[in-house]
Structure formats: structure tokens, C-alpha cells
Design a protein around this motif. Structure first.
Motif, PDB file in Angstrom:
ATOM      1  N   SER A   1       0.843  -1.191   0.000  1.00 39.64           N
ATOM      2  CA  SER A   1       0.000   0.000   0.000  1.00 39.64           C
ATOM      3  C   SER A   1       0.879   1.242   0.000  1.00 39.64           C
ATOM      4  O   SER A   1       1.903   1.286   0.694  1.00 39.64           O
ATOM      5  CB  SER A   1      -0.902  -0.002   1.243  1.00 39.64           C
ATOM      6  OG  SER A   1      -1.627   1.209   1.317  1.00 39.64           O
ATOM      7  N   PRO A   2       0.507   2.261  -0.773  1.00 39.10           N
ATOM      8  CA  PRO A   2       1.301   3.495  -0.780  1.00 39.10           C
ATOM      9  C   PRO A   2       1.193   4.255   0.541  1.00 39.10           C
ATOM     10  O   PRO A   2       1.949   5.190   0.781  1.00 39.10           O
ATOM     11  CB  PRO A   2       0.674   4.299  -1.928  1.00 39.10           C
ATOM     12  CG  PRO A   2      -0.727   3.779  -2.035  1.00 39.10           C
ATOM     13  CD  PRO A   2      -0.632   2.329  -1.686  1.00 39.10           C
ATOM     14  N   VAL A   3       0.266   3.854   1.378  1.00 40.89           N
ATOM     15  CA  VAL A   3       0.084   4.515   2.663  1.00 40.89           C
ATOM     16  C   VAL A   3      -0.323   3.479   3.694  1.00 40.89           C
ATOM     17  O   VAL A   3      -1.027   2.515   3.388  1.00 40.89           O
ATOM     18  CB  VAL A   3      -0.974   5.635   2.563  1.00 40.89           C
ATOM     19  CG1 VAL A   3      -2.325   5.052   2.153  1.00 40.89           C
ATOM     20  CG2 VAL A   3      -1.117   6.386   3.873  1.00 40.89           C
ATOM     21  N   THR A   4       0.146   3.627   4.922  1.00 41.83           N
ATOM     22  CA  THR A   4      -0.272   2.771   6.029  1.00 41.83           C
ATOM     23  C   THR A   4      -0.627   3.648   7.214  1.00 41.83           C
ATOM     24  O   THR A   4      -0.315   4.841   7.242  1.00 41.83           O
ATOM     25  CB  THR A   4       0.841   1.781   6.442  1.00 41.83           C
ATOM     26  OG1 THR A   4       2.027   2.508   6.776  1.00 41.83           O
ATOM     27  CG2 THR A   4       1.151   0.796   5.322  1.00 41.83           C
TER      28      THR A   4
ATOM     29  N   ILE B   1      -5.954   6.982   8.403  1.00 41.16           N
ATOM     30  CA  ILE B   1      -6.321   8.031   7.452  1.00 41.16           C
ATOM     31  C   ILE B   1      -7.696   8.552   7.858  1.00 41.16           C
ATOM     32  O   ILE B   1      -8.643   7.778   7.988  1.00 41.16           O
ATOM     33  CB  ILE B   1      -6.376   7.509   6.011  1.00 41.16           C
ATOM     34  CG1 ILE B   1      -5.084   6.779   5.643  1.00 41.16           C
ATOM     35  CG2 ILE B   1      -6.640   8.651   5.035  1.00 41.16           C
ATOM     36  CD1 ILE B   1      -5.138   6.101   4.285  1.00 41.16           C
TER      37      ILE B   1
ATOM     38  N   GLU C   1      -8.805  14.361   4.741  1.00 47.03           N
ATOM     39  CA  GLU C   1      -7.862  13.782   3.795  1.00 47.03           C
ATOM     40  C   GLU C   1      -8.433  12.527   3.139  1.00 47.03           C
ATOM     41  O   GLU C   1      -8.251  12.297   1.939  1.00 47.03           O
ATOM     42  CB  GLU C   1      -6.546  13.433   4.501  1.00 47.03           C
ATOM     43  CG  GLU C   1      -5.502  12.824   3.577  1.00 47.03           C
ATOM     44  CD  GLU C   1      -4.272  12.335   4.325  1.00 47.03           C
ATOM     45  OE1 GLU C   1      -3.224  12.183   3.692  1.00 47.03           O
ATOM     46  OE2 GLU C   1      -4.365  12.085   5.544  1.00 47.03           O
TER      47      GLU C   1
ATOM     48  N   LYS D   1      -8.487  13.305  -0.799  1.00 47.69           N
ATOM     49  CA  LYS D   1      -7.362  12.723  -1.519  1.00 47.69           C
ATOM     50  C   LYS D   1      -7.652  11.319  -2.048  1.00 47.69           C
ATOM     51  O   LYS D   1      -7.306  10.998  -3.196  1.00 47.69           O
ATOM     52  CB  LYS D   1      -6.128  12.672  -0.614  1.00 47.69           C
ATOM     53  CG  LYS D   1      -4.884  12.119  -1.294  1.00 47.69           C
ATOM     54  CD  LYS D   1      -3.683  12.187  -0.354  1.00 47.69           C
ATOM     55  CE  LYS D   1      -2.420  11.646  -1.018  1.00 47.69           C
ATOM     56  NZ  LYS D   1      -1.243  11.725  -0.108  1.00 47.69           N
ATOM     57  N   TYR D   2      -8.298  10.506  -1.224  1.00 44.73           N
ATOM     58  CA  TYR D   2      -8.400   9.085  -1.563  1.00 44.73           C
ATOM     59  C   TYR D   2      -9.729   8.700  -2.225  1.00 44.73           C
ATOM     60  O   TYR D   2      -9.751   7.901  -3.156  1.00 44.73           O
ATOM     61  CB  TYR D   2      -8.147   8.237  -0.318  1.00 44.73           C
ATOM     62  CG  TYR D   2      -6.755   8.435   0.219  1.00 44.73           C
ATOM     63  CD1 TYR D   2      -5.666   7.842  -0.415  1.00 44.73           C
ATOM     64  CD2 TYR D   2      -6.513   9.235   1.331  1.00 44.73           C
ATOM     65  CE1 TYR D   2      -4.371   8.028   0.048  1.00 44.73           C
ATOM     66  CE2 TYR D   2      -5.226   9.430   1.818  1.00 44.73           C
ATOM     67  CZ  TYR D   2      -4.161   8.823   1.162  1.00 44.73           C
ATOM     68  OH  TYR D   2      -2.887   9.024   1.619  1.00 44.73           O
TER      69      TYR D   2
ATOM     70  N   LEU E   1      -5.922   3.819  -3.004  1.00 43.35           N
ATOM     71  CA  LEU E   1      -6.251   2.740  -2.081  1.00 43.35           C
ATOM     72  C   LEU E   1      -6.776   1.538  -2.850  1.00 43.35           C
ATOM     73  O   LEU E   1      -7.269   1.666  -3.964  1.00 43.35           O
ATOM     74  CB  LEU E   1      -7.312   3.214  -1.076  1.00 43.35           C
ATOM     75  CG  LEU E   1      -6.942   4.422  -0.213  1.00 43.35           C
ATOM     76  CD1 LEU E   1      -8.089   4.753   0.725  1.00 43.35           C
ATOM     77  CD2 LEU E   1      -5.667   4.159   0.574  1.00 43.35           C
TER      78      LEU E   1
ATOM     79  N   ASP F   1       0.425  -2.561   8.178  1.00 43.92           N
ATOM     80  CA  ASP F   1       1.621  -2.948   7.424  1.00 43.92           C
ATOM     81  C   ASP F   1       1.929  -4.416   7.730  1.00 43.92           C
ATOM     82  O   ASP F   1       3.054  -4.782   8.055  1.00 43.92           O
ATOM     83  CB  ASP F   1       2.800  -2.053   7.801  1.00 43.92           C
ATOM     84  CG  ASP F   1       3.975  -2.249   6.862  1.00 43.92           C
ATOM     85  OD1 ASP F   1       3.770  -2.758   5.746  1.00 43.92           O
ATOM     86  OD2 ASP F   1       5.106  -1.907   7.259  1.00 43.92           O
TER      87      ASP F   1
END
Length: 238
Positions: free
Chosen positions: A133-136, A139, A143, A147-148, A158, A205
């Protein structure tokens, strides 16, 4: 936790899937198997497992309606505070993952907690790729929406899959999501309906989900759906 598993022609994979769930250290679960009129021996296999574990509930559908509607049949039956979708030819990677997800959901009050996945080559049990995942982490709004959610209309940031995520059932109830009845992109439609009702999500993660690699194969069930030209989606062994 209510674990919803749509079943269609996957008797040969069910042992691995169900054993990975039944062996979890987190025990307060119900396992809802939705047999979507499988022509193989999936139903008898489900029944044999129900005899082993009283936490298993079987929904036996007389008419094949597809994975999307099968999942929603499971939601209607679910009693858990949380809902997790697992495909019947996939399995959980380790025995702690449900406990990890549950604890994180309780700790953060997230609307859903997502685990990482890895694609596994069915024939040789090789790990083909690990989902990154580009983000963990946590969230939150704004945002999450700015953003997502907007990215679903372009390049997804996502993951759009609904399996492998521990959903807060009260959030699903609030969103009042309805089945799309389509066979390709049904997970994206689910997300588009859900995301406006989310306040926060948490992405672990931690790899906890094994996706049996081989892609999604569409099948036209012509004799059952001559007017709708219904396509049923099922992952097949390579």
C-alpha cells in the motif's frame, strides 16, 4: 466478527480457507458460508465443516445470483460488530491476523481496518507478489475524502477490493449499500457507495491475506439469465 464467504464451485479450496479461519487465536467469530447454487459438491463440504464447528452458518441459495449478491445475503445474516469478507479460494496467512485487526479497530475506532495481501501462484504455491500500500496507518477525514475517495474516479490510490478488510457493521448499515448485480467492478461500486460515510480507516503494514493468483474469469450463465446476460465471476486454478 462475522466472516462472510461466498462459495461457488470451490470445494477443492474450502479446507485451506476454512482451516485458516478456524485456527485463528481470535475465537469470537461466526463464519457465514453462502453457497451460491454451486453445481459441484461445495454444499456437502460446507455441511461437513458445520458439523465440526458450531460457529459456521450456511446460506444455501437455490438460484445462482453472483458473488456480489451472495455477499449481501451474508450481510443480512451477520450478527457481528465487524464484518470481514473472504473469497472461498483464498486464505488467511497467519493465526494472529484477526486478533490484530480487531484490536486496531477497537483502538482507533476506524470504520474499517485493512490488512496487506500477497498473490500466490496456485499450482506451485509460489508467492508471485506482495501487495504494497502506498500509505499505512490511520487516514481520517478530510484527507480520506479529498485525496483518496476522489482517486477512485481516476487512478486508485487505495485498494478497491472489499475482501481482506474488517468493516464496522454499523458503518455499512449507515451507508445502506445495495448490491450492484454486476460481475466486473462490483468492488469499486461498493467503495463508491461506502466512502462518503467513512470518518477514518486504518491500513496495517502486515500481510494477512493470501490471494490465489489466476485472475477473474467471467462466465456467461446463459440458461439461467437469458435476458440479463448475467456474468458470474469466479477465480480458477491456473
Amino acid at each position: 466478527i462475522s466472516i462472510i464467504i461466498p462459495v461457488y464451485n470451490t470445494a477443492k479450496y474450502l479446507s485451506q480457507c476454512l482451516n485458516s479461519i478456524m485456527n485463528q487465536t481470535y475465537k469470537n467469530i461466526e463464519i457465514i458460508l453462502v453457497n451460491d447454487a454451486s453445481p459441484d459438491n461445495s454444499l456437502s463440504f460446507c455441511q461437513s465443516y458445520r458439523n465440526k464447528d458450531s460457529r459456521i452458518i450456511i446460506i444455501n441459495k437455490n438460484k445462482n445470483e453472483g458473488v456480489d449478491k451472495a455477499r449481501f445475503s451474508g450481510i443480512k445474516k451477520a450478527n457481528g460488530k465487524y464484518i470481514l469478507f473472504i473469497d472461498s479460494d483464498d486464505w488467511l496467512e497467519n493465526s494472529e491476523i484477526l486478533s490484530i485487526m480487531y484490536q486496531k479497530a477497537e483502538e482507533t475506532n476506524a470504520d474499517y481496518v485493512e490488512m496487506r495481501m500477497q498473490r500466490v501462484m496456485d499450482r506451485h504455491k509460489w508467492i508471485k507478489s506482495k501487495g504494497i500500500s502506498p500509505v499505512t496507518g490511520l487516514i481520517q477525514i478530510p484527507e480520506l475524502f479529498d485525496k483518496y475517495y476522489i482517486s477512485f474516479f481516476g487512478t486508485n490510490i487505495l485498494s478497491v477490493n472489499i475482501w481482506g478488510k474488517l468493516y464496522r457493521k454499523s458503518t455499512l448499515d449507515k451507508a445502506n449499500i445495495t448490491p450492484s448485480g454486476i460481475c466486473m467492478g462490483e468492488d469499486l461500486v461498493f467503495n463508491l457507495q461506502l466512502f462518503p460515510h467513512l470518518k477514518s480507516i486504518y491500513i496495517l503494514d502486515t500481510i494477512g491475506y493470501n490471494y490465489r493468483f489466476g485472475g477473474m474469469t467471467t462466465k456467461y450463465n446463459k440458461h439461467l439469465y437469458p435476458d440479463l446476460k448475467y456474468l458470474y465471476t469466479v477465480k480458477e486454478k491456473l
